[in-house]
Scaffold this motif. Sequence first.
Motif, PDB file in Angstrom:
ATOM      1  N   ILE A   2       9.331   4.325   3.765  1.00  0.00           N
ATOM      2  CA  ILE A   2       8.030   4.684   3.943  1.00  0.00           C
ATOM      3  C   ILE A   2       8.436   5.154   5.402  1.00  0.00           C
ATOM      4  N   ASN A   3       8.013   6.426   5.634  1.00  0.00           N
ATOM      5  CA  ASN A   3       8.312   7.031   7.018  1.00  0.00           C
ATOM      6  C   ASN A   3       7.421   6.452   8.190  1.00  0.00           C
ATOM      7  N   VAL A   4       7.819   6.402   9.164  1.00  0.00           N
ATOM      8  CA  VAL A   4       7.243   5.653  10.261  1.00  0.00           C
ATOM      9  C   VAL A   4       5.847   6.364  10.657  1.00  0.00           C
ATOM     10  N   THR A   5       5.033   5.305  11.066  1.00  0.00           N
ATOM     11  CA  THR A   5       3.724   5.908  11.507  1.00  0.00           C
ATOM     12  C   THR A   5       3.154   6.576  10.287  1.00  0.00           C
ATOM     13  N   SER A   6       2.706   5.894   8.911  1.00  0.00           N
ATOM     14  CA  SER A   6       2.144   6.434   7.926  1.00  0.00           C
ATOM     15  C   SER A   6       0.483   6.391   8.129  1.00  0.00           C
ATOM     16  N   VAL A   7      -0.047   7.674   7.639  1.00  0.00           N
ATOM     17  CA  VAL A   7      -1.581   7.404   7.789  1.00  0.00           C
ATOM     18  C   VAL A   7      -2.007   6.878   6.321  1.00  0.00           C
ATOM     19  N   PHE A   8      -1.626   5.853   6.013  1.00  0.00           N
ATOM     20  CA  PHE A   8      -2.160   4.987   4.792  1.00  0.00           C
ATOM     21  C   PHE A   8      -2.902   4.047   5.003  1.00  0.00           C
ATOM     22  N   THR A   9      -3.741   3.499   3.997  1.00  0.00           N
ATOM     23  CA  THR A   9      -4.245   2.044   3.999  1.00  0.00           C
ATOM     24  C   THR A   9      -3.146   0.847   3.972  1.00  0.00           C
ATOM     25  N   LYS A  10      -3.374  -0.286   4.406  1.00  0.00           N
ATOM     26  CA  LYS A  10      -2.430  -1.381   3.953  1.00  0.00           C
ATOM     27  C   LYS A  10      -1.897  -1.414   2.536  1.00  0.00           C
ATOM     28  N   ASP A  11      -3.024  -1.415   1.643  1.00  0.00           N
ATOM     29  CA  ASP A  11      -2.602  -1.602   0.320  1.00  0.00           C
ATOM     30  C   ASP A  11      -2.189  -0.270  -0.213  1.00  0.00           C
ATOM     31  N   GLU A  12      -2.229   0.689   0.320  1.00  0.00           N
ATOM     32  CA  GLU A  12      -1.570   1.845  -0.193  1.00  0.00           C
ATOM     33  C   GLU A  12      -0.035   1.969   0.416  1.00  0.00           C
ATOM     34  N   VAL A  13       0.390   1.420   1.516  1.00  0.00           N
ATOM     35  CA  VAL A  13       1.779   1.102   1.789  1.00  0.00           C
ATOM     36  C   VAL A  13       2.375   0.186   1.070  1.00  0.00           C
ATOM     37  N   THR A  14       1.673  -0.719   0.624  1.00  0.00           N
ATOM     38  CA  THR A  14       2.468  -1.763  -0.241  1.00  0.00           C
ATOM     39  C   THR A  14       2.516  -1.091  -1.708  1.00  0.00           C
ATOM     40  N   ALA A  15       1.701  -0.462  -2.128  1.00  0.00           N
ATOM     41  CA  ALA A  15       1.783   0.358  -3.580  1.00  0.00           C
ATOM     42  C   ALA A  15       2.911   1.367  -3.511  1.00  0.00           C
ATOM     43  N   LEU A  16       3.099   2.040  -2.285  1.00  0.00           N
ATOM     44  CA  LEU A  16       3.787   2.953  -2.324  1.00  0.00           C
ATOM     45  C   LEU A  16       5.348   2.438  -2.412  1.00  0.00           C
ATOM     46  N   ILE A  17       5.692   1.372  -1.573  1.00  0.00           N
ATOM     47  CA  ILE A  17       6.955   0.737  -1.598  1.00  0.00           C
ATOM     48  C   ILE A  17       7.587   0.180  -3.108  1.00  0.00           C
ATOM     49  N   LYS A  18       6.358  -0.288  -3.528  1.00  0.00           N
ATOM     50  CA  LYS A  18       6.669  -0.791  -4.988  1.00  0.00           C
ATOM     51  C   LYS A  18       6.618   0.332  -6.039  1.00  0.00           C
ATOM     52  N   LEU A  19       5.924   1.469  -6.069  1.00  0.00           N
ATOM     53  CA  LEU A  19       6.016   2.289  -6.990  1.00  0.00           C
ATOM     54  C   LEU A  19       7.336   3.070  -6.730  1.00  0.00           C
ATOM     55  N   ARG A  20       7.750   3.328  -5.525  1.00  0.00           N
ATOM     56  CA  ARG A  20       9.093   4.011  -5.304  1.00  0.00           C
ATOM     57  C   ARG A  20      10.289   3.132  -5.771  1.00  0.00           C
ATOM     58  N   GLU A  21       9.944   1.763  -5.715  1.00  0.00           N
ATOM     59  CA  GLU A  21      11.165   0.962  -6.422  1.00  0.00           C
ATOM     60  C   GLU A  21      11.371   1.326  -7.688  1.00  0.00           C
TER      61      GLU A  21
END
Length: 283
Positions: free
Chosen positions: A34-53
Motif C-alpha cells: 500500500i502506498n504511503v499516506t493512503s486515504v483509506f479507512t483502517k478496515d480498507e487498508v487491512t482489506a487491501l493488503i489481504k485482497l492483493r495477496e
Amino acid sequence: MFVFLYLFTSITIICLQFGFITAEFRHDVETDNINVTSVFTKDEVTALIKLREIVEHELHQDYMRTDSYLIRWIRDQNNDLEKAKEKLLKSLKWRKQNRVDSILQEDFTHILKNCPFDLSGRDMENRPVLTAGMGQCHIRKLILSGNQAKLNRAIIFLSETFSKLNRMAEKGQNPQQGVIIADMNGLSVTEHFCLRCIPIFITILTVYQEHYPEMIKSIYVINTPRIGLSLVSLLLPFAPPNQRELFFAYGFDKSEWQAEILKIIKPDQLNPQFGGTKLSKQL
C-alpha cells in the motif's frame, strides 16, 4: 406501462448498486503493498493488503494492481473480503472470455451512429462525463439488422472507456467516479421496449453492476416520462441515504434540470441537448 416501469426499475437498480463512502481516515502505511499516506479507512487498508495477496497472480494489467482499482471491489462489497475476492475473480474471468482488454481497439462506428454517446466532457472536478441520448438510440433497428451481438459489445466498449477515463482523472490513490446524464426524450415502445430490446437493458445493468463497481458519482436522468418520476419517488426512499444522493431524475422542464447540471458541469463541457454550448464530439 410495464415497459416504462421496467426501464426505470433498471435505472434505479443501477443507481442503488453504486454507493460511495464519504468517511475517510488518513493513515500512514509502512508496507510495500500500500502506498504511503493512503486515504483509506483502517478496515480498507487491512482489506487491501489481504485482497492483493490473494489475487495478485490474476491481475494481468498494471492498473489492476493499484490501490484505487482494488478498493473499488472492497467498497462495493462493504469491506467483505470474501465477497470482494469472488466478484473480482469472476469479473477477471469474464474479461478474458470476452476479450475486454483489447475491446478499445475494435470499431463500433456503425453502432454509435445509431446511439448518440459523448465522453469528451468533464465536470468542475475533472470527473469524466458520459452523456447518452437514450431516446435517440435505434435499438430495435440495430437488432433487426443483425447487430445485437455487436450492440452488446458496444456496451462493454463504453463501460471500458468510461472506466479508463476515470483512471486517467485519478489523483493519488482514491478512485475517481464519473457523471452520467441520460436523456430519455424520444423513448418509444416500438423502438426501445420490444421483446428483443429488453435484454439490451439487462446487459447494461449486468455489465456495470458486476464488472465496473464504484464508477459512478452521480446519474442525472432528464426528460423523464411522468411514470418514471413516480417510480423513482417510490423507490428511492428505501435506499441508504448516501446512495440516494447519486440519482437525480427530472421531467421535461429544461430550466429545472439545466440549472442543476450546470452547478457541477460548465456549459462548454456539454452539448446543447444537455444544456451546454459544446460542439458534439460523439464517439
